[in-house]
Design a protein around this motif. Structure first.
Motif, mmCIF file in Angstrom:
data_model
loop_
_atom_site.group_PDB
_atom_site.id
_atom_site.type_symbol
_atom_site.label_atom_id
_atom_site.label_comp_id
_atom_site.label_asym_id
_atom_site.label_seq_id
_atom_site.Cartn_x
_atom_site.Cartn_y
_atom_site.Cartn_z
ATOM 1 N N TYR A 25 72.239 85.358 -53.667
ATOM 2 C CA TYR A 25 71.400 86.424 -54.214
ATOM 3 C C TYR A 25 71.916 87.800 -53.800
ATOM 4 O O TYR A 25 71.799 88.778 -54.547
ATOM 5 C CB TYR A 25 69.938 86.232 -53.779
ATOM 6 C CG TYR A 25 69.617 86.638 -52.366
ATOM 7 C CD1 TYR A 25 69.170 87.919 -52.073
ATOM 8 C CD2 TYR A 25 69.749 85.735 -51.319
ATOM 9 C CE1 TYR A 25 68.866 88.295 -50.768
ATOM 10 C CE2 TYR A 25 69.457 86.098 -50.021
ATOM 11 C CZ TYR A 25 69.012 87.375 -49.740
ATOM 12 O OH TYR A 25 68.719 87.736 -48.462
ATOM 13 N N GLU A 26 72.538 87.894 -52.624
ATOM 14 C CA GLU A 26 73.098 89.172 -52.175
ATOM 15 C C GLU A 26 74.331 89.540 -52.994
ATOM 16 O O GLU A 26 74.547 90.710 -53.326
ATOM 17 C CB GLU A 26 73.459 89.093 -50.689
ATOM 18 C CG GLU A 26 72.254 88.976 -49.773
ATOM 19 C CD GLU A 26 72.637 88.778 -48.325
ATOM 20 O OE1 GLU A 26 71.944 89.315 -47.450
ATOM 21 O OE2 GLU A 26 73.633 88.071 -48.069
ATOM 22 N N LEU A 27 75.135 88.537 -53.333
ATOM 23 C CA LEU A 27 76.309 88.790 -54.170
ATOM 24 C C LEU A 27 75.887 89.245 -55.564
ATOM 25 O O LEU A 27 76.482 90.168 -56.140
ATOM 26 C CB LEU A 27 77.154 87.521 -54.268
ATOM 27 C CG LEU A 27 78.432 87.623 -55.110
ATOM 28 C CD1 LEU A 27 79.353 88.699 -54.559
ATOM 29 C CD2 LEU A 27 79.158 86.279 -55.151
ATOM 30 N N THR A 33 63.712 86.115 -43.682
ATOM 31 C CA THR A 33 63.656 86.295 -42.231
ATOM 32 C C THR A 33 62.439 85.621 -41.623
ATOM 33 O O THR A 33 62.530 84.988 -40.558
ATOM 34 C CB THR A 33 63.646 87.792 -41.877
ATOM 35 O OG1 THR A 33 64.826 88.409 -42.382
ATOM 36 C CG2 THR A 33 63.594 87.991 -40.367
ATOM 37 N N LYS A 34 61.296 85.705 -42.306
ATOM 38 C CA LYS A 34 60.038 85.252 -41.716
ATOM 39 C C LYS A 34 59.586 83.872 -42.185
ATOM 40 O O LYS A 34 58.743 83.251 -41.548
ATOM 41 C CB LYS A 34 58.943 86.274 -42.037
ATOM 42 C CG LYS A 34 59.213 87.652 -41.433
ATOM 43 C CD LYS A 34 58.103 88.631 -41.766
ATOM 44 C CE LYS A 34 58.366 90.005 -41.159
ATOM 45 N NZ LYS A 34 57.294 90.977 -41.488
ATOM 46 N N SER A 35 60.128 83.390 -43.295
ATOM 47 C CA SER A 35 59.666 82.113 -43.846
ATOM 48 C C SER A 35 60.819 81.127 -43.976
ATOM 49 O O SER A 35 61.779 81.383 -44.714
ATOM 50 C CB SER A 35 59.008 82.329 -45.208
ATOM 51 O OG SER A 35 58.744 81.097 -45.850
ATOM 52 N N SER A 36 60.734 79.997 -43.277
ATOM 53 C CA SER A 36 61.779 78.986 -43.383
ATOM 54 C C SER A 36 61.774 78.340 -44.770
ATOM 55 O O SER A 36 62.829 78.007 -45.317
ATOM 56 C CB SER A 36 61.584 77.913 -42.302
ATOM 57 O OG SER A 36 60.301 77.313 -42.415
ATOM 58 N N THR A 37 60.572 78.189 -45.342
ATOM 59 C CA THR A 37 60.477 77.620 -46.690
ATOM 60 C C THR A 37 61.101 78.565 -47.712
ATOM 61 O O THR A 37 61.873 78.153 -48.581
ATOM 62 C CB THR A 37 59.007 77.354 -47.070
ATOM 63 O OG1 THR A 37 58.431 76.460 -46.112
ATOM 64 C CG2 THR A 37 58.917 76.746 -48.455
ATOM 65 N N GLY A 38 60.763 79.854 -47.594
ATOM 66 C CA GLY A 38 61.341 80.846 -48.496
ATOM 67 C C GLY A 38 62.850 80.937 -48.341
ATOM 68 O O GLY A 38 63.583 81.060 -49.330
ATOM 69 N N ARG A 39 63.324 80.849 -47.095
ATOM 70 C CA ARG A 39 64.760 80.903 -46.848
ATOM 71 C C ARG A 39 65.464 79.705 -47.474
ATOM 72 O O ARG A 39 66.546 79.833 -48.037
ATOM 73 C CB ARG A 39 65.008 80.949 -45.339
ATOM 74 C CG ARG A 39 66.471 81.054 -44.945
ATOM 75 C CD ARG A 39 66.645 81.458 -43.489
ATOM 76 N NE ARG A 39 65.944 80.560 -42.584
ATOM 77 C CZ ARG A 39 64.846 80.874 -41.900
ATOM 78 N NH1 ARG A 39 64.305 82.071 -42.027
ATOM 79 N NH2 ARG A 39 64.278 80.007 -41.080
ATOM 80 N N ARG A 40 64.837 78.528 -47.391
ATOM 81 C CA ARG A 40 65.438 77.326 -47.964
ATOM 82 C C ARG A 40 65.482 77.408 -49.490
ATOM 83 O O ARG A 40 66.457 76.985 -50.124
ATOM 84 C CB ARG A 40 64.654 76.093 -47.525
ATOM 85 C CG ARG A 40 65.288 74.777 -47.961
ATOM 86 C CD ARG A 40 64.612 73.576 -47.330
ATOM 87 N NE ARG A 40 63.203 73.479 -47.703
ATOM 88 C CZ ARG A 40 62.185 73.752 -46.893
ATOM 89 N NH1 ARG A 40 62.416 74.165 -45.661
ATOM 90 N NH2 ARG A 40 60.934 73.629 -47.299
ATOM 91 N N ILE A 41 64.423 77.975 -50.098
ATOM 92 C CA ILE A 41 64.370 78.086 -51.557
ATOM 93 C C ILE A 41 65.382 79.110 -52.055
ATOM 94 O O ILE A 41 66.099 78.879 -53.035
ATOM 95 C CB ILE A 41 62.949 78.462 -52.020
ATOM 96 C CG1 ILE A 41 61.972 77.314 -51.726
ATOM 97 C CG2 ILE A 41 62.947 78.797 -53.508
ATOM 98 C CD1 ILE A 41 60.533 77.666 -51.996
ATOM 99 N N ILE A 42 65.456 80.254 -51.374
ATOM 100 C CA ILE A 42 66.313 81.351 -51.835
ATOM 101 C C ILE A 42 67.778 81.122 -51.471
ATOM 102 O O ILE A 42 68.676 81.312 -52.299
ATOM 103 C CB ILE A 42 65.820 82.690 -51.250
ATOM 104 C CG1 ILE A 42 64.426 83.019 -51.799
ATOM 105 C CG2 ILE A 42 66.799 83.816 -51.591
ATOM 106 C CD1 ILE A 42 63.765 84.208 -51.144
ATOM 107 N N CYS A 43 68.026 80.702 -50.238
ATOM 108 C CA CYS A 43 69.402 80.571 -49.753
ATOM 109 C C CYS A 43 69.943 79.153 -49.832
ATOM 110 O O CYS A 43 71.153 78.946 -49.749
ATOM 111 C CB CYS A 43 69.492 81.065 -48.302
ATOM 112 S SG CYS A 43 69.005 82.782 -48.063
ATOM 113 N N GLY A 44 69.032 78.172 -49.963
ATOM 114 C CA GLY A 44 69.476 76.784 -49.928
ATOM 115 C C GLY A 44 69.633 76.308 -48.491
ATOM 116 O O GLY A 44 69.155 76.940 -47.550
ATOM 117 N N LYS A 45 70.325 75.213 -48.305
ATOM 118 C CA LYS A 45 70.546 74.671 -46.965
ATOM 119 C C LYS A 45 71.977 74.157 -46.862
ATOM 120 O O LYS A 45 72.620 73.861 -47.885
ATOM 121 C CB LYS A 45 69.552 73.553 -46.666
ATOM 122 C CG LYS A 45 69.633 72.359 -47.605
ATOM 123 C CD LYS A 45 68.597 71.305 -47.227
ATOM 124 C CE LYS A 45 68.699 70.092 -48.148
ATOM 125 N NZ LYS A 45 67.720 69.048 -47.770
#
Length: 227
Positions: free
Chosen positions: A33-35, A78-90
């Motif tokens: 998403y940053e790219l 930064t604050k949500s592990s669920t949000g981080r997994r959805i947005i950035c993947g794993k």
């Protein structure tokens, strides 16, 4: 021409501020998403510089909107592990317990030759030396070698080591960095005395000098070899 210059300066300032807030990352370290944001902002900034008939606000508005969205998404990741997994993947495991995970390799659209190439780049030409390999969320490959193939460390040999801090630059381009000297509880006068004892009368003759945690002074004189 003057209008073009002004528009360019304004757009450059806005784009620079946006990327500065996004953080210090290389292109290869950006999340997807940053790219996407980087490409969109660059494209939006280029349009009004090429065509002065387009109002500047037509480009600034979407850039500011994307900038605001980036801040919001960063807060979520930064604050949500669920949000981080959805947005950035794993991370994806490509090698597990020394075995290639074929299914994950296919999902990542990576063939065996590409995997071997990445392993060679990382310094592992023999795949049998690798215990785990991951594709991180930014696309980089992380490798955990088998224990018997890891470099020996002082801890393995039960050797005590001294603390090593970060060397502090004290002269750059002939200019004394007083703030770094203050961190070390030293003064410019002390530095000048040290240089005098080494046969250097003027700090402006020094291209670069730093002081390590043990008090050793490294320096390089302009147009001369290291001493």
């Amino acid at each position: 021409m003057f209008i073009v210059i002004i528009r360019t300066i304004i757009l450059y300032a806005v784009v620079f501020l946006t990327f500065r807030v996004m953080g210090k990352r290389q292109i290869g370290e950006l999340q997807p998403y940053e790219l996407a944001i980087t490409i969109m902002i660059s494209a939006l900034a280029a349009i009004p510089m090429q065509d002065t008939d387009i109002p500047l606000i037509n480009s600034l508005t979407p850039i500011i909107l994307i900038f605001s969205t980036q801040i919001y998404i960063s807060a979520i990741t930064t604050k949500s592990s669920t949000g981080r997994r959805i947005i950035c993947g794993k991370p994806t495991i490509l090698i597990e317990n020394g075995q290639i995970v074929e299914g994950e390799l296919n999902k990542s659209r990576i063939n065996i030759n590409e995997l071997l190439e990445e392993l060679r780049i990382k310094g592992y030409p023999d795949i049998s030396e690798v215990e785990f390999a991951f594709i991180e969320t930014n696309g980089s490959l992380s490798i955990i070698p088998k224990s018997q193939n890891r470099p020996v460390t002082p801890k393995d040999l039960e050797i005590d080591t001294n603390y090593e801090g970060i060397p502090h630059p004290v002269i750059i381009d002939g200019q004394i960095h007083t703030k770094n000297l203050e961190k070390l509880n030293l003064s410019p006068e002390w530095l000048k005395e040290e240089l005098t004892s080494l046969g250097i009368d003027n700090p402006s003759d020094i291209f670069f000098a730093n002081l390590d945690s043990e008090g050793n002074l490294f320096y390089q004189v302009y147009r001369q070899k290291n001493k």
